[in-house]
Design a protein around this motif. Structure first.
Motif, PDB file in Angstrom:
ATOM      1  N   VAL A   1      -4.658  10.919   1.393  1.00  0.00           N
ATOM      2  CA  VAL A   1      -3.743   9.996   0.715  1.00  0.00           C
ATOM      3  C   VAL A   1      -2.345  10.572   0.550  1.00  0.00           C
ATOM      4  O   VAL A   1      -1.449   9.908   0.031  1.00  0.00           O
ATOM      5  CB  VAL A   1      -4.284   9.592  -0.678  1.00  0.00           C
ATOM      6  CG1 VAL A   1      -5.530   8.734  -0.537  1.00  0.00           C
ATOM      7  CG2 VAL A   1      -4.565  10.814  -1.545  1.00  0.00           C
ATOM      8  N   ARG A   2      -2.152  11.792   0.972  1.00  0.00           N
ATOM      9  CA  ARG A   2      -0.861  12.447   0.756  1.00  0.00           C
ATOM     10  C   ARG A   2       0.245  11.718   1.505  1.00  0.00           C
ATOM     11  O   ARG A   2       0.148  11.472   2.705  1.00  0.00           O
ATOM     12  CB  ARG A   2      -0.939  13.894   1.216  1.00  0.00           C
ATOM     13  CG  ARG A   2       0.321  14.702   0.957  1.00  0.00           C
ATOM     14  CD  ARG A   2       0.096  16.150   1.320  1.00  0.00           C
ATOM     15  NE  ARG A   2       1.286  16.949   1.037  1.00  0.00           N
ATOM     16  CZ  ARG A   2       1.319  18.267   1.148  1.00  0.00           C
ATOM     17  NH1 ARG A   2       0.241  18.939   1.536  1.00  0.00           N
ATOM     18  NH2 ARG A   2       2.430  18.932   0.878  1.00  0.00           N
ATOM     19  N   ASN A   3       1.292  11.342   0.802  1.00  0.00           N
ATOM     20  CA  ASN A   3       2.461  10.711   1.400  1.00  0.00           C
ATOM     21  C   ASN A   3       3.621  10.857   0.441  1.00  0.00           C
ATOM     22  O   ASN A   3       3.456  11.279  -0.706  1.00  0.00           O
ATOM     23  CB  ASN A   3       2.190   9.248   1.742  1.00  0.00           C
ATOM     24  CG  ASN A   3       1.889   8.412   0.516  1.00  0.00           C
ATOM     25  OD1 ASN A   3       2.782   8.054  -0.248  1.00  0.00           O
ATOM     26  ND2 ASN A   3       0.603   8.098   0.295  1.00  0.00           N
ATOM     27  N   GLN A   4       4.822  10.480   0.899  1.00  0.00           N
ATOM     28  CA  GLN A   4       6.026  10.706   0.110  1.00  0.00           C
ATOM     29  C   GLN A   4       6.082   9.855  -1.158  1.00  0.00           C
ATOM     30  O   GLN A   4       6.891  10.131  -2.053  1.00  0.00           O
ATOM     31  CB  GLN A   4       7.261  10.435   0.959  1.00  0.00           C
ATOM     32  CG  GLN A   4       7.381   8.993   1.446  1.00  0.00           C
ATOM     33  CD  GLN A   4       8.601   8.777   2.328  1.00  0.00           C
ATOM     34  OE1 GLN A   4       9.360   9.702   2.550  1.00  0.00           O
ATOM     35  NE2 GLN A   4       8.770   7.556   2.814  1.00  0.00           N
ATOM     36  N   CYS A   5       5.254   8.819  -1.250  1.00  0.00           N
ATOM     37  CA  CYS A   5       5.262   7.960  -2.438  1.00  0.00           C
ATOM     38  C   CYS A   5       4.179   8.333  -3.439  1.00  0.00           C
ATOM     39  O   CYS A   5       3.999   7.638  -4.441  1.00  0.00           O
ATOM     40  CB  CYS A   5       5.084   6.496  -2.026  1.00  0.00           C
ATOM     41  SG  CYS A   5       6.433   5.844  -1.045  1.00  0.00           S
ATOM     42  N   ARG A   6       3.448   9.415  -3.181  1.00  0.00           N
ATOM     43  CA  ARG A   6       2.325   9.764  -4.050  1.00  0.00           C
ATOM     44  C   ARG A   6       2.474  11.201  -4.528  1.00  0.00           C
ATOM     45  O   ARG A   6       2.674  12.106  -3.717  1.00  0.00           O
ATOM     46  CB  ARG A   6       1.011   9.588  -3.297  1.00  0.00           C
ATOM     47  CG  ARG A   6      -0.228   9.700  -4.165  1.00  0.00           C
ATOM     48  CD  ARG A   6      -1.489   9.634  -3.308  1.00  0.00           C
ATOM     49  NE  ARG A   6      -2.686   9.576  -4.121  1.00  0.00           N
ATOM     50  CZ  ARG A   6      -3.388   8.487  -4.353  1.00  0.00           C
ATOM     51  NH1 ARG A   6      -2.994   7.344  -3.807  1.00  0.00           N
ATOM     52  NH2 ARG A   6      -4.461   8.501  -5.113  1.00  0.00           N
ATOM     53  N   THR A   7       2.351  11.400  -5.822  1.00  0.00           N
ATOM     54  CA  THR A   7       2.362  12.749  -6.363  1.00  0.00           C
ATOM     55  C   THR A   7       0.979  13.366  -6.220  1.00  0.00           C
ATOM     56  O   THR A   7      -0.003  12.673  -5.953  1.00  0.00           O
ATOM     57  CB  THR A   7       2.784  12.745  -7.835  1.00  0.00           C
ATOM     58  OG1 THR A   7       1.876  11.909  -8.570  1.00  0.00           O
ATOM     59  CG2 THR A   7       4.202  12.217  -7.986  1.00  0.00           C
ATOM     60  N   GLY A   8       0.896  14.682  -6.446  1.00  0.00           N
ATOM     61  CA  GLY A   8      -0.366  15.376  -6.240  1.00  0.00           C
ATOM     62  C   GLY A   8      -0.926  16.025  -7.476  1.00  0.00           C
ATOM     63  O   GLY A   8      -1.678  17.000  -7.371  1.00  0.00           O
TER      64      GLY A   8
ATOM     65  N   GLN B   1       0.844  -1.198   0.000  1.00  0.00           N
ATOM     66  CA  GLN B   1       0.000   0.000   0.000  1.00  0.00           C
ATOM     67  C   GLN B   1       0.878   1.246   0.000  1.00  0.00           C
ATOM     68  O   GLN B   1       1.875   1.315   0.707  1.00  0.00           O
ATOM     69  CB  GLN B   1      -0.939   0.004   1.213  1.00  0.00           C
ATOM     70  CG  GLN B   1      -1.924   1.156   1.183  1.00  0.00           C
ATOM     71  CD  GLN B   1      -3.061   1.032   2.196  1.00  0.00           C
ATOM     72  OE1 GLN B   1      -4.129   1.614   2.013  1.00  0.00           O
ATOM     73  NE2 GLN B   1      -2.850   0.272   3.256  1.00  0.00           N
ATOM     74  N   TYR B   2       0.475   2.218  -0.815  1.00  0.00           N
ATOM     75  CA  TYR B   2       1.206   3.483  -1.007  1.00  0.00           C
ATOM     76  C   TYR B   2       2.513   3.275  -1.773  1.00  0.00           C
ATOM     77  O   TYR B   2       3.295   4.207  -1.910  1.00  0.00           O
ATOM     78  CB  TYR B   2       1.494   4.181   0.321  1.00  0.00           C
ATOM     79  CG  TYR B   2       0.282   4.345   1.207  1.00  0.00           C
ATOM     80  CD1 TYR B   2      -0.838   5.057   0.757  1.00  0.00           C
ATOM     81  CD2 TYR B   2       0.245   3.781   2.468  1.00  0.00           C
ATOM     82  CE1 TYR B   2      -1.950   5.205   1.564  1.00  0.00           C
ATOM     83  CE2 TYR B   2      -0.870   3.922   3.285  1.00  0.00           C
ATOM     84  CZ  TYR B   2      -1.965   4.630   2.819  1.00  0.00           C
ATOM     85  OH  TYR B   2      -3.076   4.761   3.619  1.00  0.00           O
ATOM     86  N   LYS B   3       2.767   2.071  -2.268  1.00  0.00           N
ATOM     87  CA  LYS B   3       3.998   1.799  -3.002  1.00  0.00           C
ATOM     88  C   LYS B   3       3.639   1.279  -4.396  1.00  0.00           C
ATOM     89  O   LYS B   3       3.249   2.049  -5.258  1.00  0.00           O
ATOM     90  CB  LYS B   3       4.868   0.815  -2.228  1.00  0.00           C
ATOM     91  CG  LYS B   3       5.304   1.340  -0.853  1.00  0.00           C
ATOM     92  CD  LYS B   3       6.064   0.277  -0.084  1.00  0.00           C
ATOM     93  CE  LYS B   3       6.380   0.746   1.329  1.00  0.00           C
ATOM     94  NZ  LYS B   3       7.029  -0.317   2.131  1.00  0.00           N
TER      95      LYS B   3
END
Length: 410
Positions: free
Chosen positions: A372-379, A88-90
């Motif tokens: 959902v914001r995290n270092q593995c997800r762009t915005g 998840q998130y990866k």
């Protein structure tokens, strides 16, 4: 005395043979549709999904292979496209795509055995010509990465159910570990976005699977879904008080919704102990039938997804023995036939009908970025192109040679 004992033994054997014979007759008339099998996960672990390096006619280290499926008279199988929670998130979407791919390639490599299908009608057609109807289920809502578009594209690829959670929360749904206290509640069942996902699944005709979800999630879904739901591989909580099982009040609501609970064979869910046997599994079938009615029960073995299975149900070839035991317990032919596959086919047909009659447009509202914001997800789409989540500020249209070159390059 010895003559009497001998005659009693012969009678017992004849009776056993009669039940087993009748079980096989019924299974040749109605497909046994199993809700969950993790053979694709074993193919990933052992062969990195390289079907060229394995022969499913010869593979013996797993609960499942082609001879065992044939001997077990399995007529329809949901193969799990499973990827663990730590993706998840990866790379969960890629991992899920690869599992969908290996299931499809199974159908291509073994066309004499497997036929990939996507509808209730195609299940019957495959069974009629002696093929094992192969369906795809995604195990865990984390696989869609909180994206409606990904959900829709998985459906286009042939996915026909999604288990809303596995053993982790997603940004929009709570899993069963919330009820044990091991995970904190994140969405208090379904979040607002989770409710939109349920609506989109109804619109598509994708089956909602409540295995692995929290009780609050179960109740939320049963309240808002326009279509029946399933538990693809769960057992009865009253028989074994494990939070992966289904409480009686939920069993009744599933019945009211015309859904089904497909009984899991994992020892820990059957007896809440490391050991179990076929009779213990049959007790779960009896309990669900007594509480929710025979139209609410099905088979969901979870083979190759668990490391302990009951004595007498060692692999998929043993299904006829369980069916024979239900007959021995005075289940009627109608009740057994329903549990084998007619219950699931009814549910699937009703879900398809809901989708057919839907007039709703595709849901295109994205999940809030802060969820959902995290270092593995762009915005992209949420804010500026530096992905810092701030609103995009439109500047006056001043075009310079430098800016024109930049935009042409990107």
């Amino acid at each position: 005395m010895w003559i009497a004992f001998f005659l009693l033994s012969v009678c017992a054997l004849c009776s056993a043979d009669r039940y087993r014979q009748r079980a096989e007759e019924l299974m040749k008339q109605t497909p046994l549709i199993d809700g969950h099998n993790d053979l694709p996960w074993q193919l990933l672990l052992s062969f990195h999904n390289q079907l060229s390096k394995v022969d499913l006619n010869q593979l013996n280290e797993t609960h499942t292979n082609i001879p065992k499926l044939r001997k077990g008279l399995v007529g329809g199988q949901f193969w799990a496209a499973y990827t663990p929670c730590n993706t998840q998130y990866k790379d969960t979407v890629r991992q899920t795509l690869e599992q969908i791919d290996v299931i499809k390639r199974m159908c291509v490599k073994y066309p004499e055995t497997f036929q990939c299908v996507v509808s209730s009608k195609e299940i019957r057609e495959a069974f009629k010509i002696g093929k094992l109807a192969s369906l795809i289920g995604i195990e865990g809502g984390h696989s869609i990465d909180s994206s409606m578009a990904t959900l829709r594209l998985f459906f286009e690829l042939g996915v026909r159910y999604m288990t809303l959670s596995h053993s982790c929360n997603t940004p929009w749904v709570d899993n069963w570990l919330v009820d044990t206290g091991e995970d904190p509640a994140g969405s208090n069942g379904l979040s607002d976005y989770g409710k939109k996902i349920i609506g989109e699944m109804n619109r598509l005709g994708m089956i909602i699977d409540l295995a692995h979800t929290s009780v609050k999630t179960m109740n939320d879904v049963l309240k808002i879904s326009k279509a029946p739901v399933i538990f693809s591989h769960s057992s009865a909580y009253a028989m074994c008080k494990h939070r992966r099982n289904v409480p009686d009040d939920i069993l009744r609501k599933v019945s009211e919704k015309n859904g089904i609970v497909m009984v899991n064979f994992f020892n820990d869910y059957v007896t809440c102990k490391p050991t179990a046997n076929l009779l213990d599994v049959a007790d779960h079938f009896d309990h669900i039938k007594n509480v929710a009615g025979y139209k609410a029960v099905g088979f969901g073995g979870d083979y190759d997804g668990v490391h302990r299975v009951p004595e007498g149900l060692d692999n998929v070839s043993y299904y006829p023995d369980l069916v024979a035991e239900l007959l021995r317990r005075n289940w009627t032919d109608e009740e057994v036939t329903a549990a084998l596959g007619e219950n699931f086919l009814r549910v699937f047909q009703q879900i398809e009908e809901v989708a057919k009659n839907s007039t709703s447009p595709a849901e295109d509202e994205p999940i809030p970025y802060d969820q959902v914001r995290n270092q593995c997800r762009t915005g992209y789409g949420y804010g500026d192109q530096n992905n810092n989540g701030n609103p995009l500020v439109l500047m006056p249209a001043v075009i310079t040679a430098a800016s024109l070159t930049y935009h042409l390059l990107v």
